[in-house]
Design an enzyme around this catalytic site. Structure first.
Site, PDB file in Angstrom:
ATOM      1  N   ASN A  76      38.513  88.624  17.875  1.00  0.00           N
ATOM      2  CA  ASN A  76      39.881  88.936  17.479  1.00  0.00           C
ATOM      3  C   ASN A  76      40.652  87.617  17.563  1.00  0.00           C
ATOM      4  OD1 ASN A  76      42.510  89.799  17.196  1.00  0.00           O
ATOM      5  ND2 ASN A  76      42.579  90.947  19.121  1.00  0.00           N
ATOM      6  N   LYS A 129      43.560  86.968  16.630  1.00  0.00           N
ATOM      7  CA  LYS A 129      45.005  87.150  16.865  1.00  0.00           C
ATOM      8  C   LYS A 129      45.822  86.263  15.921  1.00  0.00           C
ATOM      9  CE  LYS A 129      43.951  88.703  21.479  1.00  0.00           C
ATOM     10  NZ  LYS A 129      44.387  88.912  22.853  1.00  0.00           N
ATOM     11  N   HIS A 157      45.638  97.799  18.776  1.00  0.00           N
ATOM     12  CA  HIS A 157      45.510  96.781  19.822  1.00  0.00           C
ATOM     13  C   HIS A 157      46.729  96.857  20.746  1.00  0.00           C
ATOM     14  CE1 HIS A 157      45.310  92.949  21.851  1.00  0.00           C
ATOM     15  NE2 HIS A 157      44.020  92.955  21.571  1.00  0.00           N
ATOM     16  N   GLU A 172      48.528  94.685  22.005  1.00  0.00           N
ATOM     17  CA  GLU A 172      49.650  93.803  21.637  1.00  0.00           C
ATOM     18  C   GLU A 172      50.492  94.446  20.537  1.00  0.00           C
ATOM     19  OE1 GLU A 172      47.257  90.290  21.030  1.00  0.00           O
ATOM     20  OE2 GLU A 172      46.879  90.255  23.180  1.00  0.00           O
ATOM     21  N   GLU A 207      40.127  98.169  26.279  1.00  0.00           N
ATOM     22  CA  GLU A 207      40.726  96.911  26.699  1.00  0.00           C
ATOM     23  C   GLU A 207      41.832  97.156  27.725  1.00  0.00           C
ATOM     24  OE1 GLU A 207      39.956  93.687  23.514  1.00  0.00           O
ATOM     25  OE2 GLU A 207      41.867  94.633  23.100  1.00  0.00           O
ATOM     26  N   GLY A 239      43.682  88.208  28.022  1.00  0.00           N
ATOM     27  CA  GLY A 239      44.251  86.869  28.003  1.00  0.00           C
ATOM     28  C   GLY A 239      44.728  86.386  29.361  1.00  0.00           C
ATOM     29  N   SER A 276      39.302  89.170  28.465  1.00  0.00           N
ATOM     30  CA  SER A 276      38.750  87.988  29.136  1.00  0.00           C
ATOM     31  C   SER A 276      37.227  88.009  29.236  1.00  0.00           C
ATOM     32  CB  SER A 276      39.386  87.802  30.521  1.00  0.00           C
ATOM     33  OG  SER A 276      40.793  87.627  30.395  1.00  0.00           O
ATOM     34  N   GLY A 331      38.880  87.878  22.477  1.00  0.00           N
ATOM     35  CA  GLY A 331      40.058  87.145  22.017  1.00  0.00           C
ATOM     36  C   GLY A 331      39.837  85.648  22.150  1.00  0.00           C
TER      37      GLY A 331
HETATM   38  P1  PGA Z   1      40.960  88.052  25.451  1.00  0.00           P
HETATM   39  O1  PGA Z   1      41.511  89.096  24.371  1.00  0.00           O
HETATM   40  O2  PGA Z   1      39.467  87.999  25.273  1.00  0.00           O
HETATM   41  O3  PGA Z   1      41.627  86.770  25.128  1.00  0.00           O
HETATM   42  O4  PGA Z   1      41.335  88.584  26.803  1.00  0.00           O
HETATM   43  C1  PGA Z   1      40.824  90.271  24.072  1.00  0.00           C
HETATM   44  C2  PGA Z   1      41.598  91.074  23.059  1.00  0.00           C
HETATM   45  O5  PGA Z   1      42.831  91.135  23.157  1.00  0.00           O
HETATM   46  O6  PGA Z   1      41.022  91.669  22.145  1.00  0.00           O
END
Ligand code: PGA
Length: 254
Positions: free
Chosen positions: A13, A15, A98, A100, A170, A176, A216, A237
């Site tokens: 992803n 983003k 997602h 976000e 998630e 993140g 993460s 991510g």
């Molecule tokens: P991250 O994001 O691996 O940076 O924690 C995962 C995601 O939001 O899909």
């Protein structure tokens, strides 16, 4: 539950990262490193990068996805992109719901469901995201919340259509932040999602469903997370922007 019956899928992803020129460099960097992958490999990229990434991924084992889509086919929705538009370009996947989007752009369980329906109607594969915040985990409502998110998102989705759905668990507190759920925490919630799906459809449908963990995930923690009986892949991510890290996670899933 038999893990061998399911296909592991590692999806990046990206983003809101990478201009089209940078996207070309990134996908060209990833391509040779994952070409012999035994698992499914997908890169979900910003809308403006889709053309260049689709072109670069042509004839490879990399599936290409978008990061959201609208539920109407067309109309007066300034700034939105429909599932039909994505499908017409040759896009195969779309991330829906997602955290976000839920956190910053007013996404609700109901709009997630509308987007899932639209994506499936357009012939796309869906990566449906669910997960709890830290406050919700501390309140002890993770299972109920994730089950509810799953049920509402899958409203009106047939058992046959479910074959084109991947669910990504998630935990918001792990995205993140560098904080990963322990493999036991990740597996526990992925199992809850599978049981929820079994309750809506049946055991066969639940057993065939690919459930990813995201938050993460890195080369260092991927092997243990991916070895869990109910974790069938990852939504990545930060580490998906680094070809070596992304490829190492793909390798861990093989
Ligand atoms: P991250 O994001 O691996 O940076 O924690 C995962 C995601 O939001 O899909």
């Amino acid at each position: 539950m038999n893990k061998a019956k399911r296909k592991a899928v590692i999806a990046g992803n990206w983003k809101m990262n990478k201009t089209p020129a940078e996207a070309k460099t990134l996908i060209e960097g990833i391509k040779p490193l994952v070409k012999d992958a035994g698992c499914g490999v997908v890169c979900c990229v910003p809308y403006v990068d889709l053309s260049v990434v689709l072109e670069a991924a042509k004839g490879t084992n990399i599936g290409v996805g978008a990061e959201n889509c609208h539920w109407e086919k067309s109309g007066a929705y300034t700034g939105e992109i429909s599932a039909e538009m994505l499908a017409s370009m040759g896009v195969q996947y779309v991330i829906i719901g997602h955290s976000e989007r839920r956190q910053y752009f007013g996404e609700t369980n109901e709009t997630v469901n509308k987007r899932v329906r639209a994506a499936l109607d357009a012939g796309l594969n869906v990566i449906l995201c669910v997960g709890e915040s830290l406050a919700q985990r501390e309140q002890g409502i993770t299972s109920e919340l994730v089950a509810l998110q799953t049920k509402i998102a899958l409203g009106g989705v047939s058992k046959d259509e479910l074959k084109r759905v991947i669910i990504a668990y998630e935990p918001i507190w792990a995205i993140g932040t560098g904080k990963t759920a322990t493999s036991a925490q990740a597996n526990e919630v992925c199992k809850t999602i599978r049981e929820t799906v079994a309750s809506i459809y049946d055991a066969d449908a639940a057993e065939a469903l690919t459930i990813q963990y995201g938050g993460s995930m890195k080369p260092g923690n991927a092997p243990e997370l991916l070895a869990q009986p109910d974790v069938d892949g990852g939504l990545i991510g930060g580490a998906s922007l680094k070809p070596d890290d992304f490829a190492a996670i793909v390798k861990a899933a093989d």
